[in-house]
Design an enzyme around this catalytic site. Sequence first.
Site, PDB file in Angstrom:
ATOM      1  N   ASP A 158       0.867  -1.170   0.000  1.00  0.00           N
ATOM      2  CA  ASP A 158       0.000   0.000   0.000  1.00  0.00           C
ATOM      3  C   ASP A 158       0.911   1.230   0.000  1.00  0.00           C
ATOM      4  OD1 ASP A 158      -2.348   1.668   0.554  1.00  0.00           O
ATOM      5  OD2 ASP A 158      -1.504   1.822   2.570  1.00  0.00           O
ATOM      6  N   ASP A 167      -0.055   5.160   0.866  1.00  0.00           N
ATOM      7  CA  ASP A 167      -0.251   6.103   1.976  1.00  0.00           C
ATOM      8  C   ASP A 167      -0.406   5.365   3.297  1.00  0.00           C
ATOM      9  OD1 ASP A 167      -0.474   8.648   0.421  1.00  0.00           O
ATOM     10  OD2 ASP A 167      -2.171   7.586  -0.473  1.00  0.00           O
ATOM     11  N   ASP A 194      -1.812  -0.993   5.902  1.00  0.00           N
ATOM     12  CA  ASP A 194      -2.004  -0.466   7.261  1.00  0.00           C
ATOM     13  C   ASP A 194      -3.458  -0.335   7.667  1.00  0.00           C
ATOM     14  OD1 ASP A 194      -2.375   1.725   5.402  1.00  0.00           O
ATOM     15  OD2 ASP A 194      -2.267   3.088   7.107  1.00  0.00           O
TER      16      ASP A 194
END
Length: 217
Positions: free
Chosen positions: A8, A10, A166
């Site tokens: 991922d 950001d 995240d």
Amino acid sequence: MLRLLVFDLDGTLVDSHRDLADATNTLLVELGGAPLAPETVASMVGDGAAVLVRRALTRAGLDPDTPGALDRFLAHYDERLLATTMPYDGMVETLDRLRPAYRLAVLTNKPSRATSRVLAGLGLADRFDGVIGGDTEHGRKPNPAGMLALVASAGVRPDETMLVGDSPIDLATARRAGVHVCLARYGFGYRFDAGDFDGTESFIDRPEDLMSEVARR
């Protein structure tokens, strides 16, 4: 044995929360609203720019369907895309240690153009074999189509792949695609309830920890 690691962007590869918050707050003030705390904006990130804008407008008491709001946000964000955004400490070194042994890719809900600019501007682009943004034919996470496209392009199997993310969206994407998942507890998208996990997940508290988690798999 893992062969492909998909990241991922950001909250996992880069800390972009300040630039996202500044662009969002510029839009809110422009529309007559009050700015939000950067941490509040960061908690809205993950489902793509359109969802971020709707959430921010709603939180600020503005009309979430304000005409042109998304385009105005994207223009503001384009101006400050790399103002403060940086890779998390230790991430570049970790990528360089992983690169000789694994294929690396990026799967994000960020628009493709902005994704390419961030990766190029931070000197990360040449470390990845594939990059898929949230505005492609594959749709946005948690739709597994983008993940499965990266798996197919790398010539590996889902069980040879790990998604490093995240957020709950990353966890859902990994489960739908049948790949392993490693969750970055340092990321600003890390928001889970006690019952979200089934014991198959890996966790890291800093980028360097990924080396041991990958080896463990």
